[in-house]
Enzyme design. Structure first.
Site, PDB file in Angstrom:
ATOM      1  N   LYS A 294      52.858  -9.173 -43.070  1.00  0.00           N
ATOM      2  CA  LYS A 294      52.093 -10.485 -43.098  1.00  0.00           C
ATOM      3  C   LYS A 294      51.086 -10.438 -41.697  1.00  0.00           C
ATOM      4  CE  LYS A 294      55.782 -13.654 -44.333  1.00  0.00           C
ATOM      5  NZ  LYS A 294      55.402 -14.327 -45.583  1.00  0.00           N
ATOM      6  N   ARG A 368      62.889 -13.628 -53.840  1.00  0.00           N
ATOM      7  CA  ARG A 368      63.048 -13.749 -55.263  1.00  0.00           C
ATOM      8  C   ARG A 368      64.197 -12.574 -55.539  1.00  0.00           C
ATOM      9  NH1 ARG A 368      56.823 -13.582 -57.305  1.00  0.00           N
ATOM     10  NH2 ARG A 368      56.880 -14.674 -55.186  1.00  0.00           N
TER      11      ARG A 368
END
Length: 516
Positions: A294, A368
């Site tokens: 990120k 996820r």
């Protein structure tokens, strides 16, 4: 910050009812501690002189020698929900030194929650405040006012030598109405239970990741669960490998602190044969994005990436006090998504619990993957009646719905409606989005059972939707709902009962839903 002993948890506001009316309680020497402030609720009609001043309010004003009509006009006080005005007074001997007027708006539960929070912020650093806010508003109104009074004054765990006394939550709130029906004990307790759930979730989310490793979070889960009388079980990395939790292990592979998986069981008497409600919470204790790293600005709030696990944990340990009558199992997959020589990579294929293979295209879509393991475990080992997962999963959800609503996906219309209703009642908004079947093909993989994000040339937009469709693959066709809380789990500022940083979103919603 070297360990958990460097953090100091803030003292919590005590809330209790007093048998006297507000005017009679002003000079009561039997109060636990002398009240530093008295707060008088005011409706808009009273502030606009469209209704007479209630006798109780007028009596307090006389005690202080205040002409309320002039105050309303001079200060343009309108009585809106969350409006607080400090009235300059020279308090007579024996009376609190501060007099505040608190607007209650329409006096609906949402209004009273906001008013309670605004009052709590206005009296930070005080020893005690005396008020009749919410008196006679019914169970939901009283509970909401209590929630606001506790959550508005929330102070996160802190470290260092700085004196934070002036910002500390008020020590005690004394609720005075003079009527037994003014503050039913059950309503006050309901508000405190809900507020405590949110505070627990906030404390965990606000804890720095230099302290909050997966092991630390698992230890907190065990401590809280055992204190509530619940059964708890923790998987270490060896057991995770032996039982096929490939998603959790892949995400945690690049970190110096290994992953964990926690199961907590709440079993009320007489429910041994009932199928449980299963709650699943994403527990990424810090998210660098892994090899798909990120930007710095996006990484700063990532200590809160375990907010789903925090909310689920807080709800399940609050279930006994809330009187939940259904069996509940909470599953908390925990890992730190760091990067290193052992990190999982884009283009890897990971085998998750149950044998499904997943082609990895973005290591920053790690949530996820850990949820896939937990959902598959719920399906193959728990025979759940209903499954609900919470996760700070996608930026797409917050882009679409902003910072005050979670995205809701559900396989059952009644389940979706019940979650929307619970969110409304708890003051935590959700908005249902579709599980668009046309988007499912975007997750097809040429080399694995599926991809966890759309591949090149497969993008259909709707990143939150495709994430939900991926999770659905592991639910075994069970009755299931997913809350993407990426937006409301974090806030840049204090606003009403919302705090800056990790907000604890979802804890009150889930607890209310379980009660129903």
């Amino acid at each position: 910050m070297s360990g958990p002993t460097t953090l100091v948890a803030a003292a919590r506001t005590r809330v209790r009812a007093h048998p006297s009316s507000l005017p009679d309680a002003l000079g009561d020497s039997a109060l636990t501690r002398p009240a530093a402030a008295v707060a008088v609720p005011v409706a808009p009609a009273v502030a606009r002189a469209e209704a007479s001043v209630p006798r109780e309010v007028a009596a307090v004003a006389r005690a202080y020698g205040v002409d309320l009509g002039r105050v309303f006009e001079a200060e343009r006080f309108r009585g809106g929900a969350g409006e607080v005005l400090r009235v300059p007074v020279q308090a007579p001997d024996g009376l609190p030194n501060r007099l505040l007027l608190v607007g209650v708006g329409g006096a609906a539960p949402a209004d009273l929650r906001r008013s309670g929070a605004a009052l709590a912020r206005a009296v930070r650093g005080s020893s005690s405040v005396l008020t009749s806010l919410g008196a006679g508003a019914g169970r939901d109104g009283v509970a909401a006012a209590v929630e606001g009074l506790v959550l508005g004054g929330y102070e996160p765990p802190s470290a260092g030598q700085r004196n934070r006394k002036d910002a500390a939550a008020v020590g005690e709130v004394v609720l005075a109405s003079g009527r037994a029906t003014g503050y039913p004990a059950a309503a006050v307790e309901a508000g405190l239970t809900a507020a405590q759930a949110a505070v627990t979730a906030r404390d965990l989310a606000q804890t720095p990741s230099s302290v909050k490793s997966p092991q630390w979070l698992a230890t907190q889960a065990r401590r809280l669960a055992e204190k509530a009388g619940l059964d708890v079980e923790v998987w270490d990395e060896k057991r995770l490998a032996a039982e096929g939790f490939g998603g959790v292990l892949a995400v945690g592979a690049g970190s110096a602190t290994p992953p964990r998986f926690v199961r907590i069981d709440y079993r009320p008497r007489g429910t041994a044969r009932q199928q449980p409600v299963v709650l699943v919470g994403k527990g990424i204790t810090y998210d660098t994005g892994g090899l798909s790293i990120k930007p710095r600005e996006s990484m700063v709030p990532m200590k809160t990436d375990m907010s789903g696990a925090a909310a689920v944990l807080a709800a399940v340990v609050g279930a006994p006090a809330a009187g939940v009558t259904r069996p509940v199992t909470a599953l908390l997959p925990m890992a730190e998504n760091a990067f290193g020589g052992s990190s999982y990579r884009p283009a890897d294929v990971v085998t998750v619990r149950g044998g499904t293979t997943v082609e990895i295209l973005n290591t920053d879509a790690e949530g996820r993957m850990v949820l896939a393991d937990a959902l598959a475990y719920a399906d193959d080992s728990l025979d759940p009646d209903t499954v609900l997962d919470l996760a700070t999963l996608t930026g797409a959800a917050s882009l679409g719905l902003g910072k005050r609503h979670a995205a809701l996906y559900a396989t059952d219309a009644r389940l979706a409606a019940s979650l929307v209703a619970a969110g409304t009642a708890a003051g935590e908004g959700v908005w249902e989005l579709p599980l668009a079947e046309d988007y499912r093909s975007a997750l097809d993989s040429p080399i694995a059972d599926l991809r966890h994000v759309p591949g090149p040339g497969q993008s259909v937009g709707g990143g939150s939707i495709t994430a939900a469709l991926f999770l659905r693959e592991f639910t075994g066709g069970r009755r299931w709902a997913h809350l993407d809380i990426a937006g409301p789990a974090r806030s840049d500022r204090d606003e009403y009962e919302i705090c800056r940083g990790g907000t604890g979103f979802g804890a009150r919603l889930v607890l209310r839903w379980l009660q129903r």
